[in-house]
Scaffold this motif. Structure first.
Motif, PDB file in Angstrom:
ATOM      1  N   MET A   1     -17.569  20.326  19.148  1.00 42.55           N
ATOM      2  CA  MET A   1     -16.159  19.780  19.348  1.00 42.55           C
ATOM      3  C   MET A   1     -16.052  18.058  19.638  1.00 42.55           C
ATOM      4  N   LEU A   2     -17.118  17.599  20.178  1.00 43.33           N
ATOM      5  CA  LEU A   2     -16.795  16.354  19.938  1.00 43.33           C
ATOM      6  C   LEU A   2     -16.690  15.593  18.920  1.00 43.33           C
ATOM      7  N   LYS A   3     -18.211  15.838  17.743  1.00 43.35           N
ATOM      8  CA  LYS A   3     -18.902  15.387  16.577  1.00 43.35           C
ATOM      9  C   LYS A   3     -17.083  15.304  15.468  1.00 43.35           C
ATOM     10  N   LYS A   4     -16.243  16.606  15.911  1.00 39.79           N
ATOM     11  CA  LYS A   4     -14.746  16.617  15.274  1.00 39.79           C
ATOM     12  C   LYS A   4     -14.334  15.839  15.517  1.00 39.79           C
ATOM     13  N   LEU A   5     -14.041  15.589  16.384  1.00 42.99           N
ATOM     14  CA  LEU A   5     -13.157  14.762  17.682  1.00 42.99           C
ATOM     15  C   LEU A   5     -13.744  12.933  17.391  1.00 42.99           C
ATOM     16  N   ARG A   6     -15.066  12.429  17.217  1.00 37.66           N
ATOM     17  CA  ARG A   6     -15.569  11.232  16.228  1.00 37.66           C
ATOM     18  C   ARG A   6     -15.013  11.166  14.957  1.00 37.66           C
ATOM     19  N   ILE A   7     -15.157  12.244  13.590  1.00 40.78           N
ATOM     20  CA  ILE A   7     -14.570  12.365  13.072  1.00 40.78           C
ATOM     21  C   ILE A   7     -12.441  12.082  12.629  1.00 40.78           C
ATOM     22  N   LEU A   8     -12.376  12.719  13.400  1.00 41.87           N
ATOM     23  CA  LEU A   8     -10.575  13.213  13.829  1.00 41.87           C
ATOM     24  C   LEU A   8     -10.395  11.544  13.359  1.00 41.87           C
ATOM     25  N   ILE A   9     -11.349  10.024  14.782  1.00 44.39           N
ATOM     26  CA  ILE A   9     -10.733   9.296  15.102  1.00 44.39           C
ATOM     27  C   ILE A   9     -11.081   8.232  14.191  1.00 44.39           C
ATOM     28  N   PHE A  10     -12.276   8.219  13.773  1.00 43.10           N
ATOM     29  CA  PHE A  10     -12.843   7.420  12.228  1.00 43.10           C
ATOM     30  C   PHE A  10     -11.563   7.827  11.029  1.00 43.10           C
ATOM     31  N   VAL A  11     -11.398   8.793  10.522  1.00 40.24           N
ATOM     32  CA  VAL A  11     -10.049   9.357  10.180  1.00 40.24           C
ATOM     33  C   VAL A  11      -8.594   8.250  10.331  1.00 40.24           C
ATOM     34  N   PHE A  12      -8.215   8.198  10.887  1.00 40.14           N
ATOM     35  CA  PHE A  12      -7.224   8.034  11.435  1.00 40.14           C
ATOM     36  C   PHE A  12      -7.792   6.376  11.728  1.00 40.14           C
ATOM     37  N   LEU A  13      -8.725   5.795  12.310  1.00 34.61           N
ATOM     38  CA  LEU A  13      -9.083   4.405  12.425  1.00 34.61           C
ATOM     39  C   LEU A  13      -9.165   3.978  10.682  1.00 34.61           C
ATOM     40  N   ILE A  14      -9.455   4.923   9.639  1.00 32.42           N
ATOM     41  CA  ILE A  14      -9.195   4.568   8.097  1.00 32.42           C
ATOM     42  C   ILE A  14      -7.757   4.254   7.796  1.00 32.42           C
ATOM     43  N   PHE A  15      -6.898   5.619   8.364  1.00 31.05           N
ATOM     44  CA  PHE A  15      -5.772   5.103   7.905  1.00 31.05           C
ATOM     45  C   PHE A  15      -4.985   4.121   8.219  1.00 31.05           C
ATOM     46  N   LEU A  16      -5.340   3.273   9.591  1.00 24.47           N
ATOM     47  CA  LEU A  16      -4.799   2.265   9.843  1.00 24.47           C
ATOM     48  C   LEU A  16      -4.968   1.417   9.048  1.00 24.47           C
ATOM     49  N   ALA A  17      -5.913   0.857   8.631  1.00 23.64           N
ATOM     50  CA  ALA A  17      -6.782  -0.060   8.054  1.00 23.64           C
ATOM     51  C   ALA A  17      -6.362   0.024   6.610  1.00 23.64           C
ATOM     52  N   ALA A  18      -6.017   0.920   5.934  1.00 27.39           N
ATOM     53  CA  ALA A  18      -5.082   0.716   4.670  1.00 27.39           C
ATOM     54  C   ALA A  18      -3.587   0.491   4.128  1.00 27.39           C
ATOM     55  N   PRO A  19      -4.357  -0.752   3.745  1.00 27.31           N
ATOM     56  CA  PRO A  19      -2.778  -1.370   3.568  1.00 27.31           C
ATOM     57  C   PRO A  19      -1.537  -0.475   2.996  1.00 27.31           C
ATOM     58  N   MET A  20      -0.664  -1.066   3.951  1.00 24.65           N
ATOM     59  CA  MET A  20       0.978   0.253   3.749  1.00 24.65           C
ATOM     60  C   MET A  20       1.738  -0.193   2.706  1.00 24.65           C
ATOM     61  N   GLN A  21       2.381   0.993   2.350  1.00 24.71           N
ATOM     62  CA  GLN A  21       3.395   0.899   0.520  1.00 24.71           C
ATOM     63  C   GLN A  21       4.800   1.310   1.576  1.00 24.71           C
ATOM     64  N   LEU A  22       5.918   0.633   0.318  1.00 28.35           N
ATOM     65  CA  LEU A  22       7.342   0.899   0.959  1.00 28.35           C
ATOM     66  C   LEU A  22       7.398   1.920  -0.608  1.00 28.35           C
ATOM     67  N   LYS A  23       8.500   2.472  -0.209  1.00 26.92           N
ATOM     68  CA  LYS A  23       9.196   3.297  -1.266  1.00 26.92           C
ATOM     69  C   LYS A  23      10.294   2.015  -1.561  1.00 26.92           C
ATOM     70  N   ALA A  24      10.548   1.135  -2.482  1.00 24.91           N
ATOM     71  CA  ALA A  24      11.795   0.205  -2.465  1.00 24.91           C
ATOM     72  C   ALA A  24      12.680   1.279  -3.728  1.00 24.91           C
ATOM     73  N   SER A  25      14.324   0.878  -3.923  1.00 19.04           N
ATOM     74  CA  SER A  25      15.244   2.138  -4.038  1.00 19.04           C
ATOM     75  C   SER A  25      14.914   1.617  -5.657  1.00 19.04           C
ATOM     76  N   GLU A  26      14.432   1.381  -6.449  1.00 16.22           N
ATOM     77  CA  GLU A  26      14.354   1.980  -7.707  1.00 16.22           C
ATOM     78  C   GLU A  26      13.011   2.456  -7.870  1.00 16.22           C
TER      79      GLU A  26
END
Length: 104
Positions: free
Chosen positions: A1-26
Motif C-alpha cells: 500500500m505504501l509503495k503504491k502511494l509513493r508511486i502515485l505521488i511520484f506520478v503526480f509530481l511529474i505531472f506538475l513539472a510537465a509544461p502546461m498547454q492551453l488550447k487556442a481558439s483555432e
C-alpha cells in the motif's frame, strides 16, 4: 500500500513539472511561459540592484517566507539601488519581471 502511494505521488509530481498547454481558439496548442516585459532589465550584484526601463514602476523585495522587505519607486531610466540586507534569498518584482536573488 505504501509503495503504491509513493508511486502515485511520484506520478503526480511529474505531472506538475510537465509544461502546461492551453488550447487556442483555432485548435493550435500554446505552451505557457513566464510573461516578462522585455523592456525592463534588472541586474543584481550582491547588495546592489541596477534597474533600467522601469520608470514609474514600484520595485518590491520580498523574503522567501513572504515578508515584505522593501518597496521602492523607480524614478529614473537607470536607477542604482544599494540594499542593506542580511544574507539570504529574496524575490524581486518590478512590473511583470520577477527574479530570485541571493545576498551572500
Amino acid at each position: 500500500m505504501l509503495k503504491k502511494l509513493r508511486i502515485l505521488i511520484f506520478v503526480f509530481l511529474i505531472f506538475l513539472a510537465a509544461p502546461m498547454q492551453l488550447k487556442a481558439s483555432e485548435g493550435e496548442r500554446i505552451a505557457m511561459e513566464q510573461i516578462e516585459d522585455p523592456s525592463i532589465n534588472v541586474v543584481v550584484n550582491q547588495s546592489r540592484l541596477i534597474v533600467s526601463g522601469a520608470v514609474g514602476e514600484v520595485l518590491e523585495i520580498v523574503s522567501l517566507t513572504g515578508n515584505p522587505i522593501a518597496k521602492i519607486k523607480v524614478e529614473s531610466p537607470i536607477q542604482r539601488i544599494e540594499l542593506n540586507l542580511p544574507k539570504g534569498c529574496y524575490i524581486l518584482k518590478v512590473g511583470k519581471v520577477v527574479r530570485k536573488f541571493a545576498v551572500r
